[in-house]
Design a protein around this motif. Structure first.
Motif, PDB file in Angstrom:
ATOM      1  N   PRO A 146      13.905  19.456 -32.989  1.00  0.00           N
ATOM      2  CA  PRO A 146      13.181  20.624 -33.007  1.00  0.00           C
ATOM      3  C   PRO A 146      11.570  20.476 -33.145  1.00  0.00           C
ATOM      4  O   PRO A 146      10.791  21.234 -32.459  1.00  0.00           O
ATOM      5  N   LEU A 168      22.127  23.667 -28.682  1.00  0.00           N
ATOM      6  CA  LEU A 168      22.152  23.166 -29.923  1.00  0.00           C
ATOM      7  C   LEU A 168      23.316  22.323 -30.326  1.00  0.00           C
ATOM      8  O   LEU A 168      24.432  22.936 -30.115  1.00  0.00           O
ATOM      9  N   THR A 190      13.812  24.846 -36.025  1.00  0.00           N
ATOM     10  CA  THR A 190      14.985  25.285 -34.617  1.00  0.00           C
ATOM     11  C   THR A 190      14.332  26.554 -34.680  1.00  0.00           C
ATOM     12  O   THR A 190      14.500  27.193 -33.544  1.00  0.00           O
TER      13      THR A 190
END
Length: 212
Positions: A146, A168, A190
Motif C-alpha cells: 500500500p 486486498l 491501506t
C-alpha cells in the motif's frame, strides 16, 4: 517459591488460538470506522461508507488466487484486450510484503493470460523506474504494497482512470500469523490508500473491491 508470573499473550499467540475466518465486507468497514471514528464528523463518516454493491464475492478460503480471480472477473480476456491506457492498470492487488506480492504474481499465472503484471513495491525497485515502466508499457495488473502504490498515485505515476478491480490480500497470514490488518503500518497505509480516491471510485460504481 515465587508464583510464576503470567506471561502476557502476544498477538501471535492469540492468533494461533483463533480459527481463521475469511474476511467479509463488514470487516473492512469496521477497520475504516475504527481508524476514522473519533476524527471525523458523522457526515464525513457517511462518505467513507462502502455499500454492499461495492464488493465482489469474498474468498471463502477454498480458492487459489487464480481461481478466485476467474470467479470475480469472468470477462478478463475482453477487459485485457480493451485496456490501452498507459500509466494505469485494470486491477490492483494489495499485499503486506514484497515477498507475498511475488507469491501472488506467481500464483495468478493461470488467470492473467497475455496480461502484463507489474511489481509495485519498494524492495530493490526505485519509484522513478516504476513510473517510467508504467509510462512506457500498457500494464494490466499491479501487485504491490500500500505504501508504494500510494506514493505512485501521489506522484501521478499511476492513474486510477482504468481501474476496475481492487483486491486486498486480506486472509493471508505471514510467518508471525499476522494478516495485512494486523500490521499497524500496513493497516494505516491501506486505509490512507483507500481514502485517497478508492472509496469514492467504489461508491461511484466504477471500481469493485475484493477480499482475497
Amino acid at each position: 517459591m515465587k508464583p510464576k508470573r503470567k506471561r502476557k499473550k502476544k498477538i501471535s499467540d492469540l492468533l494461533t488460538e483463533t480459527v481463521p475466518k475469511p474476511g467479509v465486507p463488514a470487516d473492512l468497514q469496521k477497520m475504516l470506522n475504527e481508524h476514522f471514528g473519533a476524527k471525523r464528523s458523522v457526515i464525513e463518516l457517511e462518505e467513507l461508507k462502502l455499500p454492499d454493491s461495492c464488493f465482489l464475492p469474498a474468498n471463502d478460503l477454498t480458492h487459489s488466487f487464480s481461481s478466485y480471480l476467474k470467479e470475480i472477473c469472468p470477462k478478463w480476456a475482453k477487459l485485457r484486450k480493451n485496456h490501452t491506457e498507459k500509466s494505469s492498470v485494470v486491477m490492483l492487488v494489495i499485499c503486506s510484503s514484497a515477498l507475498r506480492c511475488l507469491e501472488l504474481i506467481k500464483s495468478m499465472a493461470a488467470f492473467k493470460g497475455d496480461g502484463k503484471v507489474m511489481k509495485l513495491f519498494a524492495k530493490h525497485l526505485k519509484i522513478q523506474e516504476q513510473m517510467k515502466m508504467l509510462e512506457k508499457d500498457v500494464v494490466h495488473v499491479g501487485v504491490g504494497t500500500p505504501g508504494r502504490i500510494k506514493a505512485l498515485i501521489q506522484q501521478e505515476g499511476l492513474k486510477l482512470t482504468s481501474l476496475k478491480y481492487f483486491i486486498l490480500d486480506w486472509n493471508h497470514r505471514d510467518q508471525k500469523l499476522r494478516r495485512l490488518i494486523d500490521i499497524p503500518e500496513i493497516k494505516k497505509e491501506t486505509v490512507e490508500l483507500l481514502e485517497m480516491e478508492l472509496i469514492k471510485l467504489c461508491r461511484d460504481g466504477s471500481v469493485k473491491l475484493g477480499l482475497f
